[in-house]
Design an enzyme around this catalytic site. Structure first.
Site, PDB file in Angstrom:
ATOM      1  CG  ASP A  32       0.697  16.051  -3.662  1.00  0.00           C
ATOM      2  OD1 ASP A  32       1.384  15.495  -4.547  1.00  0.00           O
ATOM      3  OD2 ASP A  32       0.477  15.520  -2.553  1.00  0.00           O
ATOM      4  CG  ASP A  50      -8.560  13.255  -1.318  1.00  0.00           C
ATOM      5  OD1 ASP A  50      -8.111  12.506  -2.214  1.00  0.00           O
ATOM      6  OD2 ASP A  50      -9.185  12.834  -0.332  1.00  0.00           O
ATOM      7  CB  VAL A  51      -6.910  13.005  -7.072  1.00  0.00           C
ATOM      8  CG1 VAL A  51      -5.877  14.046  -7.443  1.00  0.00           C
ATOM      9  CG2 VAL A  51      -6.278  11.731  -6.535  1.00  0.00           C
ATOM     10  CE1 TYR A 142       0.323   1.527  -7.537  1.00  0.00           C
ATOM     11  CE2 TYR A 142       1.411  -0.209  -8.798  1.00  0.00           C
ATOM     12  CZ  TYR A 142       1.262   1.135  -8.486  1.00  0.00           C
ATOM     13  OH  TYR A 142       2.033   2.086  -9.121  1.00  0.00           O
ATOM     14  CE  LYS A 146      -0.915   3.239 -10.580  1.00  0.00           C
ATOM     15  NZ  LYS A 146      -1.008   4.674 -10.866  1.00  0.00           N
ATOM     16  CB  THR A 177       9.241   7.911  -6.103  1.00  0.00           C
ATOM     17  OG1 THR A 177       8.415   6.756  -5.902  1.00  0.00           O
ATOM     18  CG2 THR A 177       9.491   8.117  -7.580  1.00  0.00           C
TER      19      THR A 177
HETATM   20  P1  NAD Z   1       5.171   9.579  -4.637  1.00  0.00           P
HETATM   21  O1  NAD Z   1       4.556   9.039  -3.413  1.00  0.00           O
HETATM   22  O2  NAD Z   1       6.573  10.087  -4.621  1.00  0.00           O
HETATM   23  O3  NAD Z   1       4.239  10.712  -5.280  1.00  0.00           O
HETATM   24  C1  NAD Z   1       2.853  10.563  -5.358  1.00  0.00           C
HETATM   25  C2  NAD Z   1       2.218  11.891  -4.999  1.00  0.00           C
HETATM   26  O4  NAD Z   1       0.798  11.721  -5.083  1.00  0.00           O
HETATM   27  C3  NAD Z   1       2.545  12.342  -3.569  1.00  0.00           C
HETATM   28  O5  NAD Z   1       2.983  13.700  -3.563  1.00  0.00           O
HETATM   29  C4  NAD Z   1       1.230  12.176  -2.834  1.00  0.00           C
HETATM   30  O6  NAD Z   1       1.042  13.115  -1.775  1.00  0.00           O
HETATM   31  C5  NAD Z   1       0.233  12.370  -3.967  1.00  0.00           C
HETATM   32  N1  NAD Z   1      -1.057  11.807  -3.636  1.00  0.00           N
HETATM   33  C6  NAD Z   1      -1.336  10.594  -3.071  1.00  0.00           C
HETATM   34  N2  NAD Z   1      -2.644  10.465  -2.847  1.00  0.00           N
HETATM   35  C7  NAD Z   1      -3.216  11.616  -3.285  1.00  0.00           C
HETATM   36  C8  NAD Z   1      -4.538  12.096  -3.310  1.00  0.00           C
HETATM   37  N3  NAD Z   1      -5.554  11.371  -2.831  1.00  0.00           N
HETATM   38  N4  NAD Z   1      -4.772  13.319  -3.831  1.00  0.00           N
HETATM   39  C9  NAD Z   1      -3.754  14.091  -4.307  1.00  0.00           C
HETATM   40  N5  NAD Z   1      -2.471  13.689  -4.293  1.00  0.00           N
HETATM   41  C10 NAD Z   1      -2.202  12.466  -3.792  1.00  0.00           C
HETATM   42  O7  NAD Z   1       5.027   8.400  -5.716  1.00  0.00           O
HETATM   43  P2  NAD Z   1       5.509   8.231  -7.234  1.00  0.00           P
HETATM   44  O8  NAD Z   1       6.275   6.978  -7.284  1.00  0.00           O
HETATM   45  O9  NAD Z   1       6.072   9.475  -7.772  1.00  0.00           O
HETATM   46  O10 NAD Z   1       4.083   7.928  -7.894  1.00  0.00           O
HETATM   47  C11 NAD Z   1       3.518   8.740  -8.910  1.00  0.00           C
HETATM   48  C12 NAD Z   1       2.679   7.828  -9.792  1.00  0.00           C
HETATM   49  O11 NAD Z   1       3.537   6.885 -10.434  1.00  0.00           O
HETATM   50  C13 NAD Z   1       1.645   7.001  -9.028  1.00  0.00           C
HETATM   51  O12 NAD Z   1       0.431   6.985  -9.769  1.00  0.00           O
HETATM   52  C14 NAD Z   1       2.262   5.624  -8.985  1.00  0.00           C
HETATM   53  O13 NAD Z   1       1.304   4.604  -8.899  1.00  0.00           O
HETATM   54  C15 NAD Z   1       2.990   5.605 -10.312  1.00  0.00           C
HETATM   55  N6  NAD Z   1       4.064   4.625 -10.420  1.00  0.00           N
HETATM   56  C16 NAD Z   1       5.139   4.672  -9.586  1.00  0.00           C
HETATM   57  C17 NAD Z   1       6.140   3.702  -9.733  1.00  0.00           C
HETATM   58  C18 NAD Z   1       7.350   3.685  -8.852  1.00  0.00           C
HETATM   59  O14 NAD Z   1       8.085   2.686  -8.874  1.00  0.00           O
HETATM   60  N7  NAD Z   1       7.641   4.730  -8.096  1.00  0.00           N
HETATM   61  C19 NAD Z   1       6.038   2.714 -10.726  1.00  0.00           C
HETATM   62  C20 NAD Z   1       4.916   2.711 -11.547  1.00  0.00           C
HETATM   63  C21 NAD Z   1       3.930   3.683 -11.392  1.00  0.00           C
END
Ligand code: NAD
Length: 241
Positions: A32, A50-51, A142, A146, A177
């Protein structure tokens, strides 16, 4: 004991996924970009990464896989949200979203696939979104990112299925989240936006991260051995209206 690598493992869906695999006795590495959040998460192995950055991913994956002693399951959960139409979203912001959400998945898979091969096969689960299947107003970058990772999942499933690596994605709906909280906070009326998202599904609430982690865990398991290139929608009915 399976060895699992989770990007974005420090928060939200990624952190719930780390915990779900640990419940099974798996050893789990979280990668992360958020060093502070990483420090607080439950993962057995923690790597700042950093991904969107090739060197960062390559080096963090190599170190994580060495510490795990190999890898059997990869979960690409790191991602960022972004608001705005094409007119509101600057080229820099569009590039940032695509770098993390699409290039990040590509780089994560490119770095980990050789290790899955070395393990004799395995599973990749990409965290996409229901917004890769349907769109919502005011989130053009976004939605585009996706949609791209859903089809990247299908392409990788065909390329790597024959070598015993199953690639699937999960499409969560609105999940409780920090990402979604920030998304709400960025709107003119965060409370109204939250209520609209709660009402958009049929369960009258946001989805719990653990409910998405359960679907990820299933896709990575032997129970899903005939599931290849799927986009498993876990959105509380959001996209079926
Ligand atoms: P979150 O922000 O709680 O967690 C995301 C994590 O990714 C964080 O710890 C952040 O530090 C990390 N991150 C961000 N950029 C990064 C990078 N460049 N390199 C490494 N790590 C990085 O969010 P979440 O809701 O748990 O999201 C997780 C996944 O789920 C994401 O891909 C998001 O698009 C997807 N998603 C979330 C939702 C929602 O409603 N929460 C819905 C659909 C999809």
């Amino acid at each position: 004991m399976r060895r699992v690598l989770v990007t974005g493992g420090a928060s939200g869906i990624g952190a719930a996924t780390v915990r779900r695999f640990q419940e099974d006795g798996c050893r789990v590495a979280a990668l992360d970009v958020d060093e502070a959040a990483l420090g607080a998460c439950s993962a057995d192995v923690k790597m700042v990464c950093d991904v969107a950055d090739e060197q960062s991913v390559q080096s963090a994956v190599e170190r994580a896989v060495t510490e795990l002693g190999g890898v059997d399951v990869v979960v690409a959960a790191a991602g960022i949200a972004s608001r705005g139409s094409v007119m509101d979203c600057t080229p820099a912001e569009f590039g940032r979203v695509m770098s993390v959400n699409v290039r990040g998945v590509y780089l994560t898979c490119r770095a980990t696939l050789p290790h899955l091969r070395a393990a004799g096969g395995g599973a990749v689960v990409v965290v996409a979104s229901q917004l890769g299947l349907v769109a919502v107003a005011d989130a053009a970058a976004y939605c585009a990112s996706k949609g791209a990772v859903i089809n990247l999942t299908r392409a990788m499933a065909l390329d790597h299925g024959p070598e015993g690596i199953r690639v699937n994605c999960v499409c969560p709906g609105p999940t409780e989240t920090p990402l979604v909280e920030r998304f709400f906070a960025d709107t003119a009326d965060p409370t109204a936006t939250r209520q609209a998202f709660e009402a958009a599904g049929v369960i009258g609430r946001l989805i719990e991260p653990a409910e998405i982690a359960e679907a990820i865990h299933y896709l990575a398991s032997e129970r899903a051995k005939a599931t290849i290139g799927a986009a498993l929608v876990v959105d509380a009915g959001y996209s079926v209206r």
